[in-house]
Write a protein that holds these residues in place. Structure first.
Motif, short mmCIF file in Angstrom:
data_model
loop_
_atom_site.label_atom_id
_atom_site.label_comp_id
_atom_site.label_asym_id
_atom_site.label_seq_id
_atom_site.Cartn_x
_atom_site.Cartn_y
_atom_site.Cartn_z
N ALA A 779 7.49 36.49 -1.65
CA ALA A 779 6.61 37.64 -1.85
C ALA A 779 5.22 37.19 -2.28
CB ALA A 779 7.20 38.59 -2.88
N PRO A 794 4.80 42.80 -9.67
CA PRO A 794 5.27 42.27 -10.94
C PRO A 794 5.16 40.74 -10.97
CG PRO A 794 7.11 42.84 -9.57
CD PRO A 794 5.87 43.16 -8.78
N ALA A 797 6.17 37.90 -8.26
CA ALA A 797 5.81 38.15 -6.87
C ALA A 797 4.31 38.25 -6.68
CB ALA A 797 6.46 39.45 -6.40
N ASP B 241 10.56 45.32 -7.05
CA ASP B 241 11.03 44.68 -8.28
C ASP B 241 10.32 43.35 -8.42
OD1 ASP B 241 12.27 42.92 -6.52
OD2 ASP B 241 14.20 43.94 -6.65
N ILE B 242 10.79 42.51 -9.35
CA ILE B 242 10.10 41.24 -9.59
C ILE B 242 10.17 40.32 -8.38
CG2 ILE B 242 10.36 41.26 -12.11
CD1 ILE B 242 12.70 39.29 -11.78
N HIS B 243 11.03 40.59 -7.45
CA HIS B 243 11.15 39.70 -6.28
C HIS B 243 10.30 40.14 -5.12
CE1 HIS B 243 14.30 37.81 -8.51
NE2 HIS B 243 14.91 38.96 -8.65
N GLY B 244 9.79 41.35 -5.15
CA GLY B 244 8.95 41.81 -4.06
C GLY B 244 8.69 43.30 -4.17
N SER B 245 7.51 43.68 -3.75
CA SER B 245 7.11 45.09 -3.85
C SER B 245 7.73 45.89 -2.70
CB SER B 245 5.59 45.18 -3.74
OG SER B 245 5.18 44.67 -2.48
#
Lengths: 799, 265
Positions: A779, A794, A797, B241-245
Motif C-alpha cells: 500500500a 494509517p 500504509a 485499515d493499517i494495511h491499505g486504504s
C-alpha cells in the motif's frame, strides 16, 4: 585413542549436534518442565495505555475454584519486592544522570502501557487462574496517553512519569561538535535527510515462560526461565528485586527457542513466580501466549532521525551530524539506555573515514511497551541511516553510489574513528568488490530492461556495514555506563577416560553452540566432536557468565574456552614431561598429542587425563591431580565484523508489491569455526532484515492501543518473501583476541535493511522518489507510485 | 478456552437436533477459525458439535452440469481432486492457494462458507459461480446466502450439507493477499456460466463478498480485459485499515479483475 577426523575441526561444516533433539521434539524448553505440585500463574494486564488504578477488588477471584492466591502490586510492595533494575546508566550532555523512574514488578497506582502487569493469580490450572483473573475488578481511571516520540515531546504532553519532565529520559551526545561544525563550514556540499527506523516486535518462536520453585528445607530458590543470560538474571533479580543471595538462587535457562535480544532482560514474571513460589511453598509456572508476548516482550528500534553529511567537491566525506530521538517505551528495560547511545552513536562511522562526527540522542518515554535491544541493537539503526544517507548523497551529487563508497572506505588498520572505536582489522574493499561481483552488479541494467518488458520495476541496492561485537572490554563498558562486567567464562573439564565437558557462560538459543564450541575444543585436543559435550544455561553448573547477545558468544565465550584450553595444555605438558621423563620445555603439543621434541615418544591427551585422575605415576608434589581449568576472558577491544550486501527487487507497479529476487552477502566474520552454522545465522538475520525493510511494523494508534497485536496484523516474513541467498565470506582474522574470531549473529539483520530499501528506491528512481520509509508495504509503494499516498492513510500504509 | 461439552453425532439429523435443542451450541468442522477464537476466549459455546463423524457431509461428485461438494470436504481434497480440476480448475486452484498446508488439511469448504469471513476465498467462487447451498432443510442461492460480514442466511441450528456449483465455460480468480495475515486483501472471481451469463464477485475488499455488476455487464458484452479497463471500483464502503486504504483496495479490484480474466482465458 580417538583421532580427530579432518572434517570435524575448525572450518568444518559439522552438522549441528543439537538438531536431532530439536527436530525430533526432544528439546526441553521451560514450558516442557513440570515441577511436582506446581501451580499456574496468570498475569492480569492493563487494557489501558495510561490509567490511574483507584482500586483492585480480588475478593471474588480469591474464592474461585483452584485459586491459591491473588497478588497485586501492593502485596509485592508489602513483601519488600523491589522494582526491576536498569543495567546501564547514560549521562546527559551536562553530565547529569538520566531519568530513571521506578519500574514496579506489578503496577501500583498507575498503568503505563497496554500489557503493564497489574495482578497475578496463582491457581491449580492455567485455565482456573485465567478464569479468576477475569473476575478481578480493577477500578481504572483512564488518562490521556502518548504513543509516539513526537507526541511525547510536545509541550504539555501527558507525563508518563510525573517526575520526568517533558518525558525526556536523557539528552546524550557523542563526538566533537566544534570540530564537526567546522567540517560542515568548509564543505562543498551538505546532504540533509530525515528518516524513521520502524518499531519492531521480536516474536521468538518460543514465547517467554518462567517457573519458580522453592525448597524450604534448604531455603533455596530455583527459577527456570527463557533467558539468554541466566547469571545476569540471577544477579539482577537476586540483588535488586528479591534480595536473595546468589548462593541460594539457581537460575536455569534450558533449551530456549530464539531470543534475538528479547530474552536478555530481567522481566517482571521471573520475579513474580520466584517470589510467589517461596510465599506459597509451591512451584509456580507461567507461560506466555503469543498475544501476551506482543504486549510484554521488549520491542525494538523506533527512532526518528535527522542527519546531515558534509562532502567536499570530490565526494570525500568531511563530517556527519546526526540528531536522533529514540522511544524507550514506558519504563527502562534492562539495557535500553545503551542501545540508542553506545551501540548506535559509536557505529556512525561505519566503514568510512568520515573524520568528524557529532551525534545527539534524545530518549523519550511513551505509553508503549519498553524498547530494548533487538537483533543488531543500535547497529542496524546506525547502518540504515548511514547507508541510506550515502545513497541519497550519491543521487544528489551525481557521483556513482559505488564510486562514492569506494572513495571513502577505511583501508588502513588500526583505524580510530571520531566516535570512540578503534577498528583492528578488515578489508572492506574486498567484501564490497566480492559482493558486487557475485551479484553481477555490472550486468544489472539488462535485468532491469527485461523486467520492464514484463511490466515490473526492478531495482538494485548496495549496503556496506560494520558492527562492533564481542561486548565488551569491561573497563570501557564501565566508563560508558554499564553496571556489570562483560567478560565471559569457560571451563574445560577432562574426564578420566578422555571425554570433555565444556561449561560456558554463553547461552545457546538457536545459535548452534553445542556444535561450534565442541568443534573448537575437538580441534585443539584432536578429539571427535562426539567426545565433547557443551553445557550451558544453569547457574548451578556453570561457574559464571554474562550470556549471549551482541554476537559475543564465540568472540568472548570462545576465547574464554581457548584460554582454559591453554591452561589444560600447560598442565598436560608438565604431566607428560613426568611420564615421558623429559624436560617440560622439550614437550610439544600438537593434534592432541604431547611429544618429546625430535622423538617418537608421546602421550595422548586421553592418557594424560587418565594419569591426572589416577595419579599413581604422577608428580603429586608439584601438580594437583585432575584436569579441569576455568578461564575468565575479558576482551581487549570490540570485534569488528563487516561486509557488503546487495539486494535486487522487483516491484509490481499495479499492486505495489515488492519481491526480493536476488540477495548477495559478502561478509568478514574473522576466523570461521563452522561455515554452515555461520550461513544459518546470516540466513536468519537477512530474513529479519528483509522483514524490517518490507513487512514488519509495530503500530500504536494515537491513544496508545496496539493495532498490531497479533500475527494477523504484524507481518512476519515467510519463506515466500525471500529468495535463495548468495553468501560468501572473506575473512580477516580479528587481531585483538586469541582465536581471531569476530561474530556473525547479527550481521544479516544489520546489513540487509538499507540494501533492500536502496534497491526499492532505485526501482522507483525514474519516478522521482528520494526515499521510501520502512516497511515498504504494497500500500505504501502504491501510494508513492500513484502520488500523494492514499487518503486517510494509517501508519504502515502511508506514503 | 472455556469449558464446553463435546458431541460427535453420526448423522445430520442428530447434529441438527443437538444444535436446535441448545442454541448456544456451535457446530465445528475443520475448526480453523473457531479453535483460535476459543483459545482466545472470544467464543464461549456451551457445546461443540463435531461434524467430522457424519459421512453424508463429505465427498466430491460431478452431477451432470453441476459439481457437488460436501460441506465437510477439506481444502486439500478439493485442491487435489481430479473431478474438481476437470470441472472447475479455478476452484481447485483457489483451494490450493488458501491458508497454509495445515489449514488446507483441516479446514473445510462448508466451514469456510458458513463462517463467511469477508477475507475468505470461497465466497467469491460461490457467488461468481452462482452456487446453490443445500442445507438440512432447503436450498439457498448464493445471492441470498451471503449477508455481509460473518453473516449468512443459515438459521440457528441449520446445517450446510453440500454446495452445488454450476460448471462454467470460463472461470478465473486472482487475489492480493493481506501482507500480514495473508488472507484476501482484494480478490476477484470472474465466471462465464453455461447460459452465457457473466458473474463477477469481489472478496476481501469489502465487508462481505459482493458482485461487481458494472464489470459483469461489460464482460457480458465483450469477454476481454479491454472491456473492464475503464471501470473503476467505487471505494465507498470498502475496508480501510493499517494495511491499505479503501482507495487502495478499490484499485486492487480493477487489477485483480484483469488478472482473473487472464486466468480464465
Amino acid at each position: 585413542m580417538n583421532v580427530v577426523t579432518p572434517f570435524e575441526g575448525i572450518g568444518a561444516s559439522v552438522r549441528r549436534k543439537e538438531d536431532l533433539r530439536f527436530l525430533s521434539g526432544r528439546g526441553r524448553y521451560t514450558a516442557d518442565i513440570d515441577r511436582p505440585g506446581q501451580a499456574h500463574a496468570y498475569i492480569l494486564r492493563s487494557p489501558h495505555p495510561h490509567a490511574a488504578i483507584r482500586g483492585i477488588d480480588a475478593t471474588a477471584a480469591r474464592a474461585m475454584p483452584g485459586v491459591a492466591a491473588v497478588f497485586t502490586g501492593a502485596d509485592m510492595a508489602a513483601g519488600k519486592v523491589g522494582g526491576l533494575p536498569c543495567g546501564w546508566g547514560v549521562k546527559n550532555k551536562d553530565g547529569s544522570p538520566m531519568a530513571e523512574p521506578p519500574h514496579p514488578v506489578l503496577a501500583v497506582d498507575r498503568v503505563r502501557h497496554v500489557g503493564d502487569p497489574v495482578a497475578v493469580v496463582v491457581a491449580a490450572t492455567r485455565a482456573q487462574a485465567r478464569d479468576a483473573a477475569e473476575a478481578i475488578v480493577v477500578d481504572y481511571a483512564p488518562l490521556p496517553a502518548v504513543a509516539t516520540i513526537e507526541e511525547a515531546l510536545r509541550p504539555g504532553a501527558p507525563a508518563v512519569h510525573d517526575e520526568v519532565a517533558g518525558n525526556l529520559c536523557f539528552d546524550w551526545h557523542l563526538g566533537d561538535k566544534a570540530v564537526t561544525d567546522a567540517a560542515f563550514a568548509k564543505a562543498d556540499r551538505v546532504v540533509t535527510f530525515e528518516l524513521v527506523n520502524n518499531r519492531l516486535i521480536p516474536n521468538a518462536m518460543e514465547p517467554r515462560a518462567a517457573i519458580g520453585d522453592y525448597d524450604p528445607s534448604a531455603d533455596e530458590h530455583t527459577l527456570y526461565t527463557t533467558s539468554q543470560n541466566p547469571h545476569v538474571i540471577r544477579l539482577l533479580m537476586g540483588a535488586f528485586v528479591l534480595g536473595i543471595p546468589e548462593s541460594r538462587l539457581r537460575v536455569v535457562a534450558p533449551d530456549v527457542g530464539g531470543g534475538f535480544g528479547s530474552k536478555i532482560y530481567h522481566y517482571a514474571e521471573e520475579a513474580i513466580v520466584t517470589w510467589a513460589a517461596a510465599r506459597l511453598e509451591r512451584p509456580v509456572k507461567w507461560v506466555a501466549d503469543r498475544t501476551e508476548s506482543f504486549v510484554s516482550d521488549a520491542h525494538g528500534r523506533d527512532h526518528v532521525t535527522r542527519a546531515e553529511l558534509a562532502l567536499d567537491g570530490e565526494g570525500n566525506f568531511l563530517g556527519l551530524r546526526v540528531a536522533t530521538r529514540a522511544n524507550m517505551g514506558a519504563y527502562l528495560s534492562t539495557f535500553a539506555p545503551s542501545i540508542p547511545t553506545y551501540l548506535y552513536g559509536t557505529l556512525l562511522a561505519g566503514v568510512y573515514r568520515t573524520p568528524a562526527i557529532y551525534v545527539e540522542v534524545k530518549a523519550v518515554f511513551t505509553h508503549t511497551v519498553p524498547v530494548d535491544a533487538y537483533r543488531g541493537a543500535g547497529r542496524p539503526e546506525a547502518t540504515y541511516l548511514l547507508e541510506r544517507l550515502v545513497d541519497v548523497a550519491a543521487a544528489e551529487t551525481g557521483i556513482d553510489r559505488i564510486a562514492l563508497r569506494r572513495r571513502n572506505l577505511v583501508s588502513q588498520f588500526p583505524h580510530q574513528t571520531p566516535v570512540a572505536l578503534e577498528y583492528d582489522s578488515g578489508n572492506h574493499a574486498a567484501t564490497l568488490e566480492a559482493a558486487l561481483r557475485a551479484a553481477d552488479w555490472d550486468g544489472f541494467e539488462s535485468r532491469r530492461a527485461e523486467a520492464k518488458a514484463r511490466g515490473k520495476l526492478r531495482g538494485i541496492g548496495v549496503s556496506t556495514y560494520l558492527e562492533a561485537c564481542g561486548l565488551a572490554p569491561s573497563h570501557l563498558a564501565g566508563q560508558l555506563g554499564a553496571r556489570a562486567g562483560l567478560y565471559e567464562v569457560g571451563t574445560i573439564r577432562f574426564h578420566p577416560t578422555g571425554s570433555v565437558t565444556v561449561l560456558t557462560g554463553s547461552h545457546s538459543h538457536g545459535q548452534g553452540h553445542e556444535t561450534t564450541f565442541a568443534q573448537l575444543v575437538a580441534d585443539r585436543f584432536g578429539l571427535p566432536v562426539s567426545q565433547v559435550e557443551v553445557v550451558h544455561g544453569d547457574t548451578g553448573k556453570i561457574p559464571f557468565g554474562m550470556g549471549t547477545y551482541g554476537s559475543r558468544s564465540l568472540a568472548v565465550g570462545g576465547n574464554a574456552m581457548a584460554m582454559a584450553m591453554d591452561k589444560i595444555v600447560a598442565k598436560g605438558r608438565r604431566i607428560a614431561a613426568h611420564l615421558l621423563e623429559a624436560a617440560v620445555e622439550d614437550v610439544e603439543f600438537e593434534g592432541g598429542k604431547f611429544r618429546v621434541a625430535g622423538t617418537d615418544r608421546e602421550k595422548t591427551i586421553g592418557e594424560i587425563a587418565m594419569a591426572a585422575y589416577v595419579p599413581h605415576n604422577y608428580p603429586l608434589a608439584e601438580i594437583e591431580p585432575g584436569l579441569e581449568e576455568t578461564a575468565f576472558y575479558d576482551p581487549k577491544n570490540f570485534t569488528y565484523p563487516g561486509g557488503c550486501h546487495v539486494c535486487e527487487v522487483e516491484i509490481d507497479p499495479e499492486t505495489g508489491h515488492v519481491q526480493v529476487v536476488n540477495f548477495t552477502a559478502a561478509d568478514d566474520f574473522g576466523r570461521v569455526i563452522n561455515p554452515m552454522v555461520v550461513e544459518g545465522q546470516v540466513h536468519g538475520g537477512v530474513a529479519q532484515g528483509v522483514g524490517q525493510a518490507l513487512l514488519e511494523a509495530c503500530v500504536y494508534d494515537a491513544d496508545g492501543q496496539l493495532l498490531t497485536g497479533s500475527i494477523m496484523d504484524y507481518n512476519l516474513p515467510r519463506a515466500e518473501d525471500l529468495p535463495s541467498l548468495s553468501l560468501s565470506h572473506h575473512d580477516t582474522p580479528c587481531l585483538t583476541n586469541p582465536l581471531g574470531v569476530k561474530g556473525c549473529g547479527e550481521a544479516g539483520a544489520i546489513g540487509s535493511p538499507p540494501a533492500v530499501i536502496n534497491a526499492v528506491v532505485d526501482a522507483l528512481r525514474e519516478r522521482g522518489v528520494r526515499h521510501v520509509e520502512m516497511p515498504a508495504t504494497p500500500a505504501r509503494i502504491w501510494g508513492i507510485i500513484h502520488g500523494g499516498g492514499p487518503k486517510g492513510a494509517p501508519a504502515i500504509a502511508a506514503a | 478456552m472455556y469449558d464446553f461439552a463435546y458431541h460427535k453425532p453420526g448423522s445430520i439429523a442428530d447434529a441438527v437436533k443437538i444444535l436446535t435443542d441448545d442454541p448456544e451450541a456451535r457446530p465445528i468442522s475443520g475448526g480453523q477459525t473457531l479453535l483460535p477464537a476459543l483459545k482466545h476466549r472470544l467464543a464461549h459455546p456451551t457445546a461443540l458439535v463435531d461434524l467430522s463423524g457424519i459421512a453424508e457431509l463429505r465427498g466430491i461428485q460431478r452431477d451432470g452440469d453441476r459439481l457437488v461438494i460436501g460441506a465437510m470436504t477439506k481444502h486439500y481434497e478439493i485442491q487435489t481432486s481430479d473431478v474438481v480440476k476437470t470441472a472447475i480448475p479455478a476452484l481447485a486452484k483457489m483451494a490450493g492457494n488458501l491458508g497454509d498446508t495445515q489449514v488446507r488439511n483441516r479446514g473445510t469448504m462448508g466451514g469456510s462458507l458458513s463462517n463467511n469471513d469477508p477475507a475468505a476465498d470461497y465466497p467469491a467462487a460461490a457467488m461468481a459461480l452462482n452456487a446453490t447451498f443445500r442445507t438440512d432443510r432447503r436450498s439457498i442461492p448464493a445471492d441470498e446466502f451471503f449477508q455481509g460480514m460473518f453473516a449468512t442466511a443459515l438459521e440457528p441450528g441449520e446445517l450446510l450439507v453440500a454446495i452445488e456449483f454450476p460448471i462454467p465455460t470460463k472461470a478465473g480468480y486472482a487475489k492480493m493477499r493481506n501482507p500480514a495475515s495473508r488472507y484476501v486483501m482484494a480478490g476477484v472471481f470472474v465466471a462465464k456460466l453455461a447460459d452465457g451469463s457473466v458473474r463477477v464477485a469481489v472478496n476481501g475488499a469489502g465487508p462481505g463478498v459482493f458482485r461487481q455488476e458494472e464489470m459483469e455487464a461489460a464482460l457480458a458484452k465483450s469477454w476481454s480485459a479491454d472491456a473492464i479497463a475503464g471501470i473503476r471500483q467505487d471505494p465507498d464502503g470498502l475496508n480501510g485499515d493499517i494495511h491499505g486504504s479503501a482507495e487502495y483496495r478499490a484499485h486492487l479490484v480493477g487489477v485483480m479483475a484483469k488478472r482473473a480474466l487472464a486466468e480464465a482465458g
